[in-house]
Design an enzyme around this catalytic site. Structure first.
Site, PDB file in Angstrom:
ATOM      1  CB  CYS A 382     -61.312 -64.447 -56.470  1.00 31.04           C
ATOM      2  SG  CYS A 382     -59.560 -64.364 -55.833  1.00 31.04           S
ATOM      3  CG  HIS A 508     -61.661 -59.686 -56.938  1.00 26.88           C
ATOM      4  ND1 HIS A 508     -62.718 -60.307 -56.183  1.00 26.88           N
ATOM      5  CD2 HIS A 508     -60.429 -60.200 -56.340  1.00 26.88           C
ATOM      6  CE1 HIS A 508     -62.353 -61.108 -55.375  1.00 26.88           C
ATOM      7  NE2 HIS A 508     -60.929 -61.040 -55.226  1.00 26.88           N
ATOM      8  CD  GLU A 510     -65.512 -58.699 -58.042  1.00 26.38           C
ATOM      9  OE1 GLU A 510     -65.139 -59.500 -59.101  1.00 26.38           O
ATOM     10  OE2 GLU A 510     -65.254 -58.932 -56.853  1.00 26.38           O
TER      11      GLU A 510
HETATM   12  N1  GLN Z   1     -59.251 -67.476 -50.528  1.00 22.52           N
HETATM   13  C1  GLN Z   1     -58.604 -67.233 -51.914  1.00 22.52           C
HETATM   14  C2  GLN Z   1     -57.232 -66.904 -51.953  1.00 22.52           C
HETATM   15  O1  GLN Z   1     -56.868 -66.087 -50.940  1.00 22.52           O
HETATM   16  C3  GLN Z   1     -59.556 -66.654 -52.665  1.00 22.52           C
HETATM   17  C4  GLN Z   1     -59.572 -64.962 -52.230  1.00 22.52           C
HETATM   18  C5  GLN Z   1     -60.899 -64.451 -52.802  1.00 22.52           C
HETATM   19  O2  GLN Z   1     -61.951 -64.931 -53.491  1.00 22.52           O
HETATM   20  N2  GLN Z   1     -60.835 -63.157 -52.881  1.00 22.52           N
HETATM   21  O3  GLN Z   1     -56.573 -67.256 -52.758  1.00 22.52           O
END
Ligand code: GLN
Length: 549
Positions: A382, A508, A510
């Site tokens: 992310c 994500h 994970e």
């Molecule tokens: N802050 C980033 C976004 O909102 C990444 C979010 C995250 O790592 N879950 O796109």
């Protein structure tokens, strides 16, 4: 007919109610029963999505895009099932429903009160998943500690349900602490007695007492707890500290927790526990044949719960590779060009973690550069993927002020930009891109090889995206988009060519790793780290060549 088990906690928080609930669920599942777990949290936030990770650890996201308590992650990892929005309810959500109904005039002029209106809504939600008829047993973990003011409506709801249901359809497991007093060389039962008394004052009598303890409970002590807490001695279960959370189901099996539950719920005809795969996993976990050191680059590293699912995914992937994964936490805020080699020089792999906001991002970018240039296996999740894109834009494409508009609204090269449909959103709760989305993998890429299929589905939690206006430039320079959302063309995976392992994912991964199904990118990342470490060892000492063959 669905049966209900409620798990409460006494004496102190952090006793591991989630792990006990998940372990019990695992044992019942292993005997052929259909089981699910839900968690009721006493705080007023409608969901944990708006909580800082320092407050409550990681926010776990379900397939249907619910932002939930991290215990749901344990439920999924243990049971290998999906949970949903219905599996996590907070006081905030209960009140929100009741207040909305009041505004609609649903209470017909009545005074709206904690009892019966709030407790009725709690009970309705406690029975919701069970009412689908899909489960033999629904386990409900009540967050917080008995005796807290905010837990009271939940305990009252359990009391009413126990009163409404047949005795054999519902039971209460109470998890408590038996502290060891070093000076007296004694385990103490008094806090447990008080905690059970407190519950009884609220009309709930636990059927089973699970005792967290550092030392084994002898029979005399078990009898004492049984006598004072008014349960049978066989219903006093010892839960000794374990080396790994994944050992807890086997410890509970030894203690007969599942058998006493089945007996009390009058469930007959269950099969012997089928835990072959689980034990196989534990064996691999306990007796690894190699070790790798992975750097976890994040800004919430003071609190390990902030990265719970990532750490557990490493446990699953490590076992799969028969490899011990040692995690070194590196605070991204303190990584600079000057100290990066010293901080990351001993690692076999680098994971740049998810996150929000400006703090610590420059350190993450320095770390990515190091991994890219030194050919150190790299995995960005992310925000970690977004940082990999920014680093590439700045240092390879020479777009010097490239950034994400999350950190710098005025950058002349917004390689990471806010999604169009996010621009008008002003409220925070539940408004990110959440939950599972499909992703199409490009044939011949590393991502395609890792997953072994061309269409995958993974969970999301973010607002910003890779800016497709820059994709061509990236791809020409060797950073390719190996996964895209088939409907929108949004970039989901980037990977670097001519690097042994360099992959960044917008989603994500994970969140979907379980004991039975370790997440494929984590598995391949550990394999790459293992190869990296073996190569490093060989370079240091060529004589090892013979041993390795
Ligand atoms: N802050 C980033 C976004 O909102 C990444 C979010 C995250 O790592 N879950 O796109």
């Amino acid at each position: 007919m669905t049966k209900y088990i409620f798990v409460t906690g006494g004496v102190t928080s952090s006793l591991g109610k989630g792990i006990i609930a998940a372990s019990l669920a695992k044992l019942l599942q292993s005997r052929g029963l259909k089981v699910t777990i839900q968690k009721f949290d006493p705080y007023i936030n409608v969901d944990p999505g708006t909580l800082n990770p320092y407050e409550h650890g990681e926010c776990f996201v379900t397939e249907d895009g619910a932002e939930t308590d991290l215990d749901l992650g344990h439920y999924e990892r243990f049971l290998n099932i999906f949970t949903s929005q219905a599996n996590n309810v907070t006081t905030g959500r209960i009140y929100q429903t009741v207040i909305n109904q009041e505004r609609e005039g649903a209470y017909l002029g009545k005074t709206v009160q904690v009892i019966p209106h709030i407790t009725d809504e709690i009970k309705r939600r406690m029975l919701l998943i069970g009412s689908t008829g899909k489960y033999d047993i629904v386990i409900t973990e009540i967050g917080g500690t008995v005796g807290d003011i905010e837990s009271l409506p939940f305990v009252e709801a359990v009391r009413q349900l126990q009163w409404e249901m047949e005795e054999e359809d519902c039971l209460v497991v109470h998890l408590t602490l038996i502290p060891y007093l070093k000076a007296a060389k004694e385990l103490k039962t008094k806090p447990t007695q008080h905690s059970v008394k407190l519950m009884s004052e609220n009309g709930v009598h636990p059927d089973i007492i699970v005792c967290r303890t550092e030392r084994s409970l002898n029979m005399e002590l078990r009898k004492k707890i049984a006598l004072f807490c008014n349960v049978k001695t066989e219903a006093v279960i010892e839960a000794m500290d374990a080396n790994s959370i994944y050992e807890v189901p086997l410890k509970m099996l030894q203690e007969g927790l599942d058998v006493i539950v089945l007996k009390k719920l009058h469930i007959n005809g269950y099969s012997a526990p089928e835990l072959g795969k689980w034990k196989e996993f534990l064996d691999k976990l306990k007796y690894p044949s190699a070790k790798v050191t992975i750097g976890l680059i994040g800004k919430y590293i003071e609190l390990q719960d902030a990265y719970k699912s990532i750490l557990e995914s490493f446990v699953h992937a490590g076992a799969m590779n028969e490899c011990k994964v040692q995690i070194v936490n590196v605070h991204s805020e303190f990584i600079t060009d000057e100290n990066v080699a010293e901080k990351l020089g001993n690692l076999d792999g680098l994971l740049v973690a998810p996150g929000f906001g400006k703090r610590g991002v420059e350190g993450k970018i320095v770390a990515v550069k190091y991994a890219r240039e030194k050919k150190l296996p790299f995995f960005g999740i992310c925000l970690g993927m977004q940082m990999a894109a920014i680093e590439f834009a700045r240092n390879v494409l020479n777009l010097k002020d490239a950034h994400s508009t999350e950190m710098d609204e005025n950058t002349s090269h917004p390689v990471i930009d806010l999604m169009e449909d996010q621009k008008a959103i002003t409220t925070k709760g539940g408004t990110m891109r959440l939950g599972s989305y499909p992703c199409e993998l490009k044939p011949g890429t590393m991502a395609n090889a890792i997953y072994g299929q061309s269409l995958i589905s993974e969970r999301h939690r973010h607002r910003w995206e890779f800016n497709n206006a820059y994709l061509e430039q990236f791809e020409q320079a060797g950073m390719i988009a190996s996964g895209k959302n088939p409907a929108t063309g949004l970039v989901e995976i980037i990977e670097l060519q001519n690097h042994p392992f360099f992959i960044g994912v917008q989603y994500h991964p994970e969140l979907k790793s379980t004991v039975e199904n370790p997440q494929p990118i984590f598995v391949s990342f550990i394999k790459a780290a293992r190869e990296f470490s073996e190569k490093k060892a060989l370079e240091k000492n060529p004589l090892l060549q013979n041993e390795m063959i």
